[in-house]
Design a protein around this motif. Structure first.
Motif, PDB file in Angstrom:
ATOM      1  N   GLY A   8      27.423  51.999  72.354  1.00 31.42           N
ATOM      2  CA  GLY A   8      28.272  53.184  72.466  1.00 31.42           C
ATOM      3  C   GLY A   8      28.913  53.572  71.156  1.00 31.42           C
ATOM      4  N   GLY A   9      28.220  53.308  70.046  1.00 30.45           N
ATOM      5  CA  GLY A   9      28.746  53.649  68.732  1.00 30.45           C
ATOM      6  C   GLY A   9      29.681  52.609  68.151  1.00 30.45           C
ATOM      7  N   TRP A  28      24.261  44.284  78.588  1.00 31.37           N
ATOM      8  CA  TRP A  28      25.052  43.494  77.650  1.00 31.37           C
ATOM      9  C   TRP A  28      26.408  44.140  77.399  1.00 31.37           C
ATOM     10  N   THR A  29      27.422  43.293  77.176  1.00 27.86           N
ATOM     11  CA  THR A  29      28.758  43.758  76.831  1.00 27.86           C
ATOM     12  C   THR A  29      29.250  42.994  75.601  1.00 27.86           C
ATOM     13  N   PRO A  30      30.041  43.622  74.762  1.00 32.19           N
ATOM     14  CA  PRO A  30      30.615  42.888  73.635  1.00 32.19           C
ATOM     15  C   PRO A  30      31.813  42.018  74.037  1.00 32.19           C
ATOM     16  N   TYR A  31      32.214  42.061  75.295  1.00 32.33           N
ATOM     17  CA  TYR A  31      33.408  41.360  75.754  1.00 32.33           C
ATOM     18  C   TYR A  31      33.055  40.163  76.625  1.00 32.33           C
ATOM     19  N   TYR A  32      33.404  38.979  76.148  1.00 35.60           N
ATOM     20  CA  TYR A  32      33.125  37.749  76.889  1.00 35.60           C
ATOM     21  C   TYR A  32      33.788  37.771  78.267  1.00 35.60           C
ATOM     22  N   ASN A  33      35.073  38.192  78.323  1.00 33.90           N
ATOM     23  CA  ASN A  33      35.780  38.211  79.613  1.00 33.90           C
ATOM     24  C   ASN A  33      35.094  39.121  80.623  1.00 33.90           C
ATOM     25  N   GLN A  34      34.530  40.221  80.154  1.00 33.07           N
ATOM     26  CA  GLN A  34      33.813  41.114  81.058  1.00 33.07           C
ATOM     27  C   GLN A  34      32.557  40.429  81.592  1.00 33.07           C
ATOM     28  N   LYS A  72      20.906  51.047  74.162  1.00 31.13           N
ATOM     29  CA  LYS A  72      21.085  52.264  74.946  1.00 31.13           C
ATOM     30  C   LYS A  72      22.339  52.102  75.797  1.00 31.13           C
ATOM     31  N   ASP A  73      23.184  53.132  75.855  1.00 31.87           N
ATOM     32  CA  ASP A  73      24.400  53.073  76.666  1.00 31.87           C
ATOM     33  C   ASP A  73      24.058  52.965  78.144  1.00 31.87           C
ATOM     34  N   ASP A  74      24.790  52.106  78.848  1.00 32.18           N
ATOM     35  CA  ASP A  74      24.689  52.023  80.298  1.00 32.18           C
ATOM     36  C   ASP A  74      25.478  53.202  80.858  1.00 32.18           C
ATOM     37  N   PRO A  75      24.838  54.125  81.559  1.00 32.85           N
ATOM     38  CA  PRO A  75      25.556  55.310  82.040  1.00 32.85           C
ATOM     39  C   PRO A  75      26.621  55.014  83.092  1.00 32.85           C
ATOM     40  N   GLU A  76      26.575  53.822  83.716  1.00 35.61           N
ATOM     41  CA  GLU A  76      27.525  53.505  84.778  1.00 35.61           C
ATOM     42  C   GLU A  76      28.717  52.676  84.307  1.00 35.61           C
ATOM     43  N   LYS A  77      28.683  52.133  83.108  1.00 35.94           N
ATOM     44  CA  LYS A  77      29.732  51.225  82.652  1.00 35.94           C
ATOM     45  C   LYS A  77      30.263  51.652  81.298  1.00 35.94           C
ATOM     46  N   THR A  78      31.524  51.327  81.073  1.00 36.65           N
ATOM     47  CA  THR A  78      32.139  51.544  79.771  1.00 36.65           C
ATOM     48  C   THR A  78      31.804  50.369  78.869  1.00 36.65           C
TER      49      THR A  78
END
Length: 154
Positions: A8-9, A28-34, A72-78
């Motif tokens: 997401g930039g 994938w997320t950059p946040y471990y807690n997520q 690629k951005d996941d359209p359903e998640k931030t």
């Protein structure tokens, strides 16, 4: 030096994936807690359905790379990206400790003060990612009991 991953930039050096599968989900997320929250509760957020209960919670960490990779951005998640990456599994002990931390956060006195329209919201300090899972539709006590059940699988 530029971080190798972009979601997401936002550039990041680390990406995580939480699931109850050994296979790569591609998210994938950059946040471990997520990733911990996804591993415990699943990622479904749009409708009330049972909290995820199909296997052992696992966390994957994308391997370090010198390449620049734009997901690629996941359209359903931030702040979540989609793509197939090489990864390693985070140790069971580290995942178990992270679930302990989640349970501790959920048991925090005053937690239920974070309410809106009858839905119990997670503490904004760490685990507001719960609101991106089906756990948002359940009481805090139900979330705690589910997390403990998932922790026993490790």
């Amino acid at each position: 030096m530029k971080a190798p991953y972009s979601v997401g930039g936002t550039e990041t050096s680390f990406l995580y994936q939480g699931s109850q599968l050994e296979e790569d989900t591609g998210y994938w997320t950059p946040y471990y807690n997520q990733a911990v929250v996804y591993a415990v509760y699943g990622s479904e957020a749009n409708i009330k359905k049972p909290m995820k209960n199909v296997g052992k919670p696992t966390i994957k960490q994308a391997k370090e790379t010198k390449e620049n990779i734009d997901l690629k951005d996941d359209p359903e998640k931030t702040m979540a990206g989609m793509g197939k990456l090489d990864y390693t599994l985070v140790s069971d002990k580290v995942v178990k400790d992270a679930i302990d931390e989640l349970i501790g956060e959920l048991e925090f006195i005053g937690y239920d003060d974070f309410e809106s329209n009858g839905v119990n919201y997670a503490s904004p300090e760490q685990f507001n990612q719960i609101m991106e899972t089906t756990a948002q539709f359940y009481s805090n006590e139900e979330r705690i009991q589910h997390a403990k059940k998932m922790q026993e699988r490790i």
